[in-house]
Each structure stands twice: as structure tokens, then as C-alpha cells.
Design a protein around this motif. Sequence first.
Motif, PDB file in Angstrom:
ATOM      1  N   LYS A  30      26.633   9.248  38.018  1.00  0.00           N
ATOM      2  CA  LYS A  30      27.289   8.131  37.343  1.00  0.00           C
ATOM      3  C   LYS A  30      26.995   8.167  35.848  1.00  0.00           C
ATOM      4  O   LYS A  30      25.843   8.293  35.437  1.00  0.00           O
ATOM      5  CB  LYS A  30      26.813   6.806  37.938  1.00  0.00           C
ATOM      6  N   LEU A  31      28.063   8.047  35.055  1.00  0.00           N
ATOM      7  CA  LEU A  31      27.939   8.132  33.602  1.00  0.00           C
ATOM      8  C   LEU A  31      28.682   6.970  32.945  1.00  0.00           C
ATOM      9  O   LEU A  31      29.623   6.412  33.514  1.00  0.00           O
ATOM     10  CB  LEU A  31      28.521   9.459  33.097  1.00  0.00           C
ATOM     11  N   TYR A  32      28.247   6.647  31.731  1.00  0.00           N
ATOM     12  CA  TYR A  32      28.903   5.612  30.936  1.00  0.00           C
ATOM     13  C   TYR A  32      29.123   6.171  29.535  1.00  0.00           C
ATOM     14  O   TYR A  32      28.171   6.548  28.855  1.00  0.00           O
ATOM     15  CB  TYR A  32      28.039   4.351  30.872  1.00  0.00           C
ATOM     16  N   ALA A  33      30.386   6.247  29.135  1.00  0.00           N
ATOM     17  CA  ALA A  33      30.708   6.798  27.820  1.00  0.00           C
ATOM     18  C   ALA A  33      31.798   5.953  27.171  1.00  0.00           C
ATOM     19  O   ALA A  33      32.868   5.757  27.751  1.00  0.00           O
ATOM     20  CB  ALA A  33      31.179   8.244  27.950  1.00  0.00           C
ATOM     21  N   ARG A  34      31.495   5.452  25.994  1.00  0.00           N
ATOM     22  CA  ARG A  34      32.449   4.633  25.239  1.00  0.00           C
ATOM     23  C   ARG A  34      33.036   3.511  26.096  1.00  0.00           C
ATOM     24  O   ARG A  34      34.244   3.322  26.189  1.00  0.00           O
ATOM     25  CB  ARG A  34      33.553   5.515  24.649  1.00  0.00           C
ATOM     26  N   ARG A  35      32.128   2.813  26.773  1.00  0.00           N
ATOM     27  CA  ARG A  35      32.449   1.651  27.605  1.00  0.00           C
ATOM     28  C   ARG A  35      33.305   2.003  28.824  1.00  0.00           C
ATOM     29  O   ARG A  35      33.962   1.136  29.406  1.00  0.00           O
ATOM     30  CB  ARG A  35      33.147   0.569  26.774  1.00  0.00           C
ATOM     31  N   LYS A  36      33.278   3.257  29.205  1.00  0.00           N
ATOM     32  CA  LYS A  36      34.014   3.699  30.381  1.00  0.00           C
ATOM     33  C   LYS A  36      33.031   4.181  31.446  1.00  0.00           C
ATOM     34  O   LYS A  36      32.052   4.869  31.142  1.00  0.00           O
ATOM     35  CB  LYS A  36      34.973   4.842  30.030  1.00  0.00           C
ATOM     36  N   LYS A  37      33.300   3.813  32.703  1.00  0.00           N
ATOM     37  CA  LYS A  37      32.479   4.271  33.816  1.00  0.00           C
ATOM     38  C   LYS A  37      33.090   5.545  34.398  1.00  0.00           C
ATOM     39  O   LYS A  37      34.271   5.574  34.736  1.00  0.00           O
ATOM     40  CB  LYS A  37      32.394   3.199  34.906  1.00  0.00           C
ATOM     41  N   LEU A  38      32.269   6.573  34.493  1.00  0.00           N
ATOM     42  CA  LEU A  38      32.717   7.849  35.032  1.00  0.00           C
ATOM     43  C   LEU A  38      31.761   8.307  36.129  1.00  0.00           C
ATOM     44  O   LEU A  38      30.633   7.825  36.229  1.00  0.00           O
ATOM     45  CB  LEU A  38      32.763   8.918  33.932  1.00  0.00           C
ATOM     46  N   LYS A  39      32.220   9.249  36.929  1.00  0.00           N
ATOM     47  CA  LYS A  39      31.351   9.852  37.937  1.00  0.00           C
ATOM     48  C   LYS A  39      31.651  11.348  37.990  1.00  0.00           C
ATOM     49  O   LYS A  39      32.730  11.760  38.407  1.00  0.00           O
ATOM     50  CB  LYS A  39      31.569   9.226  39.311  1.00  0.00           C
ATOM     51  N   ARG A  66      47.323  13.212  37.730  1.00  0.00           N
ATOM     52  CA  ARG A  66      47.110  11.782  37.491  1.00  0.00           C
ATOM     53  C   ARG A  66      45.758  11.471  36.848  1.00  0.00           C
ATOM     54  O   ARG A  66      45.464  10.305  36.559  1.00  0.00           O
ATOM     55  CB  ARG A  66      47.246  11.001  38.796  1.00  0.00           C
ATOM     56  N   ASP A  67      44.946  12.488  36.614  1.00  0.00           N
ATOM     57  CA  ASP A  67      43.618  12.267  36.027  1.00  0.00           C
ATOM     58  C   ASP A  67      43.739  12.147  34.509  1.00  0.00           C
ATOM     59  O   ASP A  67      43.966  13.133  33.807  1.00  0.00           O
ATOM     60  CB  ASP A  67      42.680  13.420  36.394  1.00  0.00           C
ATOM     61  N   GLU A  68      43.565  10.937  34.016  1.00  0.00           N
ATOM     62  CA  GLU A  68      43.674  10.686  32.578  1.00  0.00           C
ATOM     63  C   GLU A  68      42.358  10.918  31.835  1.00  0.00           C
ATOM     64  O   GLU A  68      42.329  10.896  30.600  1.00  0.00           O
ATOM     65  CB  GLU A  68      44.151   9.249  32.343  1.00  0.00           C
ATOM     66  N   VAL A  69      41.289  11.133  32.585  1.00  0.00           N
ATOM     67  CA  VAL A  69      39.973  11.286  31.965  1.00  0.00           C
ATOM     68  C   VAL A  69      39.805  12.659  31.318  1.00  0.00           C
ATOM     69  O   VAL A  69      39.158  12.791  30.274  1.00  0.00           O
ATOM     70  CB  VAL A  69      38.856  11.056  33.011  1.00  0.00           C
ATOM     71  N   LEU A  70      40.406  13.677  31.919  1.00  0.00           N
ATOM     72  CA  LEU A  70      40.143  15.055  31.503  1.00  0.00           C
ATOM     73  C   LEU A  70      40.325  15.272  30.002  1.00  0.00           C
ATOM     74  O   LEU A  70      39.464  15.853  29.336  1.00  0.00           O
ATOM     75  CB  LEU A  70      41.043  16.019  32.284  1.00  0.00           C
ATOM     76  N   ALA A  71      41.446  14.828  29.472  1.00  0.00           N
ATOM     77  CA  ALA A  71      41.742  15.078  28.057  1.00  0.00           C
ATOM     78  C   ALA A  71      41.391  13.900  27.152  1.00  0.00           C
ATOM     79  O   ALA A  71      41.670  13.931  25.951  1.00  0.00           O
ATOM     80  CB  ALA A  71      43.224  15.421  27.899  1.00  0.00           C
ATOM     81  N   ALA A  72      40.756  12.879  27.711  1.00  0.00           N
ATOM     82  CA  ALA A  72      40.421  11.690  26.922  1.00  0.00           C
ATOM     83  C   ALA A  72      39.245  11.960  25.986  1.00  0.00           C
ATOM     84  O   ALA A  72      38.496  12.921  26.155  1.00  0.00           O
ATOM     85  CB  ALA A  72      40.088  10.526  27.854  1.00  0.00           C
ATOM     86  N   SER A  73      39.077  11.076  25.022  1.00  0.00           N
ATOM     87  CA  SER A  73      37.977  11.229  24.061  1.00  0.00           C
ATOM     88  C   SER A  73      36.617  11.003  24.708  1.00  0.00           C
ATOM     89  O   SER A  73      35.591  11.351  24.134  1.00  0.00           O
ATOM     90  CB  SER A  73      38.162  10.240  22.899  1.00  0.00           C
ATOM     91  N   TYR A  74      36.613  10.415  25.908  1.00  0.00           N
ATOM     92  CA  TYR A  74      35.374  10.187  26.655  1.00  0.00           C
ATOM     93  C   TYR A  74      35.319  11.068  27.905  1.00  0.00           C
ATOM     94  O   TYR A  74      34.540  10.815  28.821  1.00  0.00           O
ATOM     95  CB  TYR A  74      35.265   8.713  27.065  1.00  0.00           C
TER      96      TYR A  74
END
Length: 232
Positions: A30-39, A66-74
Motif C-alpha cells: 500500500k502506497l500514498y502519493a500526492r494524496r492518492k492511494k495506490l497498491k 482502463r488503468d489511469e494510474v500508469l501514465a499519471a504523475s503519481y
Amino acid sequence: MEGPLHKYFKQQSLYWLKNKMTDLCANEVKLYARRKKLKADALGINFKRKESRIIEVKISREDFLRDEVLAASYGYHAIADYAYLMTPVGLLSKEEIPIGYGLLEMDEFDTIKVRRNPTRNPKPILKLDTLVKRTARAATNAVLFQELTKENKDLTDGAFSKEALAHLVRATCTLCKKRKMYLIHSRQEFVVCESRTCKNDIPLLKARVHTMTSYNENFLNELEDLIRNKMT
């Protein structure tokens, strides 16, 4: 809900990271980056090189698209020194992989190959110490879960394993990836997957197989004696 194939790929990604990183690895970090929760599906730390690697598993094109996280800034590449996508063979082309990510492909025999090398991120947005703490926490939780699971296993300590004639094994189907128990003889090379929707021939010499316990002639004789005594 996570499917068995994704779970299996995630487990194999951890083994690959362990060989690559050598120090600290865990699934579901579990990770938290730029107010976003990731796993992160898998995260590995190498203390000597002071670097981190994240693997994100994708078993379908729909999941990838559908994964928007991959190319995001976080995203994962922004968080770690290196980031990979891990997929079945041929699912994605190299050109589809987001900038910076590497591509790992796993075949039906669990062989993992690097199809594209990742680019190192010069400035990860999370400190290595933070990633170490998060990975250690996930690894500790996994160990505790495994210890609890061991209590439910039937261990015979190899009481009938000498010159065994048959074995009770857990085998992973190379097609559907479901892991089930099978009773096989010592020289058996294939077993039919017991999944109702599969029925694939599992090559026991190549597939992932774990022997739970073994049975020799002494076991068979004692079993026959028990049955005979019960009937008299």
C-alpha cells in the motif's frame, strides 16, 4: 474481486523480484502519493544499490486500457526507480507500454522474460525509506498470514515416503492456472486438470508441482490391514 490468474501472476512477479532485488520484496504494498492511494502488485528493494522496482500485473487488455494510474504523475514509474508491466505472452506490444516502463512476459511454464527494459526514474516522488517501510509492512503481514495457514495443513513428515509408489501433489494447471490436489504414481508425467471448465493435460515435469505427502508399499499394507480388520 481478484481472479486466480491475476493472483498467480502476482505471486510469480514476487519470485522474479526476489531474484532481481535480493533484499526485500512483497506483494500488495500500500502506497500514498500526492494524496492518492495506490497498491503495488509487487515491490522490491535493493539496499546496496539503493533502488526500488515495482511490477504491475495485467492479464487482459481491458485491465491495461482502463488503468489511469500508469501514465499519471503519481504512477508507479513516478514512485519507484524502475517500474514494469507483467503480462501473458503477446498481450501487449512494446509500443503500447507507457514511457519509462519495462515489459515482462510470462509463458505457460512460468518462464519470465524481459521484453523491454525500463528507464530509470532519476527522481522518484517517494523516498526509499518510505518504500522500505511500506514493503516491510506488507511482507510482515504476508508472513503472519502464511503462519496461520500452516496450522490447517496435514503434515505427515514423510512417514511413508521411502520408496514411494504414489504421491499426493498440488499442481498448477498451465492453462487455467488453478491449483488443485492430485494423487499420482511415481513415474506419471501428465495429469488431467480437475477444473470442470478446463480438463487440460498438466505436464508434471514442467508445471509447478508441490508434493504434499507420499505413500509406499508399507502404507498400502497398513491400509489393507485396517480395512480387513474393520470388515471382520
